[in-house]
Design a protein around this motif. Sequence first.
Motif, PDB file in Angstrom:
ATOM      1  N   SER A  57       0.836  -1.192   0.000  1.00 48.55           N
ATOM      2  CA  SER A  57       0.000   0.000   0.000  1.00 48.55           C
ATOM      3  C   SER A  57       0.872   1.245   0.000  1.00 48.55           C
ATOM      4  N   ILE A  58       0.328   2.341  -0.534  1.00 49.47           N
ATOM      5  CA  ILE A  58       1.056   3.603  -0.641  1.00 49.47           C
ATOM      6  C   ILE A  58       0.217   4.702  -0.002  1.00 49.47           C
ATOM      7  N   ILE A  59       0.803   5.393   0.960  1.00 51.46           N
ATOM      8  CA  ILE A  59       0.123   6.497   1.646  1.00 51.46           C
ATOM      9  C   ILE A  59       0.980   7.743   1.470  1.00 51.46           C
ATOM     10  N   GLY A  60       0.409   8.753   0.829  1.00 44.94           N
ATOM     11  CA  GLY A  60       1.165   9.935   0.467  1.00 44.94           C
ATOM     12  C   GLY A  60       1.193  10.992   1.549  1.00 44.94           C
ATOM     13  N   PRO A  61       1.822  12.138   1.252  1.00 47.32           N
ATOM     14  CA  PRO A  61       1.857  13.245   2.217  1.00 47.32           C
ATOM     15  C   PRO A  61       0.472  13.854   2.386  1.00 47.32           C
ATOM     16  N   ASP A  62       0.295  14.583   3.479  1.00 48.67           N
ATOM     17  CA  ASP A  62      -0.972  15.257   3.779  1.00 48.67           C
ATOM     18  C   ASP A  62      -2.129  14.284   3.915  1.00 48.67           C
ATOM     19  N   VAL A  63      -1.839  13.067   4.373  1.00 56.35           N
ATOM     20  CA  VAL A  63      -2.877  12.088   4.685  1.00 56.35           C
ATOM     21  C   VAL A  63      -2.912  11.896   6.192  1.00 56.35           C
ATOM     22  N   GLU A  64      -4.097  11.951   6.762  1.00 54.77           N
ATOM     23  CA  GLU A  64      -4.289  11.717   8.195  1.00 54.77           C
ATOM     24  C   GLU A  64      -5.263  10.552   8.365  1.00 54.77           C
TER      25      GLU A  64
END
Length: 255
Positions: free
Chosen positions: A24-31
Amino acid sequence: MIHPTAIVDPGARLAEDVEVGPFSIIGPDVEIGAGSRIGPHVVIKGPTRLGERTRIFQFASVGEDCQDKKYGGEPTWLVVGDDNVIREGVTLHRGTIQGRNETTIGSRNLFMAYAHVGHDCMIGDDCILANQVTLAGHVTLGDFVILGGLSAIHQFCHFGAHAMAGGGSIITKDTPAYVMINGNPAQVHGLNLVGLKRRGFSAEAIKALGEAYKLVYRQGLTVDQALSEIESRFQRHETDAFVASIRASTRGIVR
């Protein structure tokens, strides 16, 4: 809690107990809120805020740039409440600066496999979008909405609280609260009686809604005449919400 093959950007903010599956990939500005579980092969792009106990299954795409050709890469938002279930292949897009700047989703919703929520949509609480339901941009859903599989809603349409669409419905006009629709193009087929009973509406409330429904759909009155008659005859919260959902229509109501 985070699989070694997952990629989590340093700018993402995950609660300590969030699980992230393989690849899985979680980018910046993710909460992502506490108690959430992100399955394998999920992509989450920001700015996106996911509430507590979010459950996302494999191959979902959450918070991606929208498909509106006017979108130019601006930092728009996807904001999602608590206890939502996002099944396989679901796509949830962020807003546009020409719209609300934000796609907003409430709590306790179920998005079944391959459902799509377009830019700038507003979704209430406790909704069910069955397999391959498609919402165009700027669609608004009230609380406790049920959309049958393969249904599609045209941009800017409003779909009222406690209303239901049968599978394969093509919805190009606004749907009043509490009704049941079906077909291509969608037509009204009565009140969502089963849903109202399951949610604890009293017999008196359902009777009043039935009479209000007949005034709009069965008495040959204009919409304004029917609404005026309802307002003069009934003093119940349920009929008030029914009337309000019709008065708020900008595209005309499903007939």
